[in-house]
Scaffold this active site. Sequence first.
Site, PDB file in Angstrom:
ATOM      1  N   GLY A  48       0.786  -1.232   0.000  1.00 37.17           N
ATOM      2  CA  GLY A  48       0.000   0.000   0.000  1.00 37.17           C
ATOM      3  C   GLY A  48       0.822   1.287   0.000  1.00 37.17           C
ATOM      4  N   ASP A 104       0.829   3.877   4.187  1.00 43.18           N
ATOM      5  CA  ASP A 104      -0.338   4.526   3.595  1.00 43.18           C
ATOM      6  C   ASP A 104      -1.405   4.789   4.657  1.00 43.18           C
ATOM      7  OD1 ASP A 104      -0.559   1.763   3.825  1.00 43.18           O
ATOM      8  OD2 ASP A 104      -1.918   1.540   2.140  1.00 43.18           O
ATOM      9  N   ASP A 107      -4.756   1.682  10.649  1.00 48.03           N
ATOM     10  CA  ASP A 107      -6.138   1.284  10.918  1.00 48.03           C
ATOM     11  C   ASP A 107      -6.222   0.935  12.403  1.00 48.03           C
ATOM     12  OD1 ASP A 107      -8.724   0.231  10.436  1.00 48.03           O
ATOM     13  OD2 ASP A 107      -8.125  -0.349   8.435  1.00 48.03           O
ATOM     14  N   LYS A 135      -7.074   6.277  10.819  1.00 45.62           N
ATOM     15  CA  LYS A 135      -8.487   6.168  11.202  1.00 45.62           C
ATOM     16  C   LYS A 135      -8.548   6.103  12.721  1.00 45.62           C
ATOM     17  CE  LYS A 135     -10.245   3.348   7.354  1.00 45.62           C
ATOM     18  NZ  LYS A 135     -10.691   1.973   7.019  1.00 45.62           N
ATOM     19  N   PHE A 156     -14.336   2.432   4.229  1.00 40.54           N
ATOM     20  CA  PHE A 156     -13.484   1.605   3.372  1.00 40.54           C
ATOM     21  C   PHE A 156     -12.931   2.483   2.257  1.00 40.54           C
ATOM     22  CE2 PHE A 156     -13.049  -3.097   2.401  1.00 40.54           C
ATOM     23  CZ  PHE A 156     -11.856  -2.886   1.720  1.00 40.54           C
ATOM     24  N   VAL A 157     -11.669   2.856   2.363  1.00 40.06           N
ATOM     25  CA  VAL A 157     -11.099   3.761   1.370  1.00 40.06           C
ATOM     26  C   VAL A 157     -10.146   3.038   0.420  1.00 40.06           C
ATOM     27  CG1 VAL A 157     -11.371   5.904   2.661  1.00 40.06           C
ATOM     28  CG2 VAL A 157      -9.345   4.503   3.056  1.00 40.06           C
ATOM     29  N   ASP A 163      -6.011  -0.674  -1.605  1.00 35.36           N
ATOM     30  CA  ASP A 163      -6.761  -1.597  -2.482  1.00 35.36           C
ATOM     31  C   ASP A 163      -8.026  -2.132  -1.824  1.00 35.36           C
ATOM     32  OD1 ASP A 163      -5.362  -3.322  -0.570  1.00 35.36           O
ATOM     33  OD2 ASP A 163      -5.993  -4.974  -1.847  1.00 35.36           O
TER      34      ASP A 163
END
Length: 184
Positions: A48, A104, A107, A135, A156-157, A163
Site C-alpha cells: 500500500g 499509507d 487502521d 483512522k 473503506f477507502v 486496495d
Amino acid sequence: MEYQDIADDLTSVLLTEQQIHEKIAELSRRIEADYAGERLLLVGVLRGAVMVMADLARELKLPIEMDWMAVSSYGSGTQSSGVVRILKDLDSDLQGRKVLIVEDIIDSGLTLSWLRANLESRGAASVEICALLRKPDAAKVAVDVRYIGFEIPNAFVVGYGLDYAEKYRNFRDIGVLAPHVYES
Ligand code: PRP
C-alpha cells in the site's frame, strides 16, 4: 486511473490527488527540518505504501535511502490480529540508522506498533513513522506517529496505493468504496 473510470464503485472522493500532493509537500518540509544533515533511511511497507513512498521520496530535498518490507498479519478475514509475519525483510543493516517508516494507512495500529518495535530491536538510532492516513476510530493500540497526513473516518477507502481485493491501487485520488462492491 481517474474518477470517471471507477465512479460507479465509489460513494465519494475523500481526498484528491492535489490535496494529497500538497500534504506530502507539507510533511516533507517538516521531515527536511527534522533530519537536516542526517542519513535518513525510508522504509516502505509493501504494498500500500508504494505511492506515498514514491511521492515523498521525490519531494524530499534530502539525500535519502529507500528499503522495503512486506508483512502479513496472521488472523482470519480482514481484521488485523497484531501477530505479524515478515514476508520480505529489509536488505539494510539498521545499526545506528535513523529510520522513517512510510505507511499509507494506520487502521488498528497493530501492524505499525509491531513493526516499530521490530526495527528498534535491530539497533536503529531512531524509528519514526510517517503515515498518510489514520483512522482514529479504528485504533486498537496507540501508536506514536510523528508525521500524519490526514485523519479520516472509519470508512473503506481505496486509491493512491490502497486496495480492495488488489484493485483500485492505481486510482489517483482516495475514495470511499461503495458498499455494493464488497457486499456482492
Ligand atoms: C494495510 C496498511 C498497513 C496495515 C494497517 O496493509 O498498508 O500496513 O494494513 O492496518 P493495521 O493498522 O490495522 O495494522 P494491508 O495488510 O492491507 O496490505 P497492503 O499494504 O499490501 O494493501
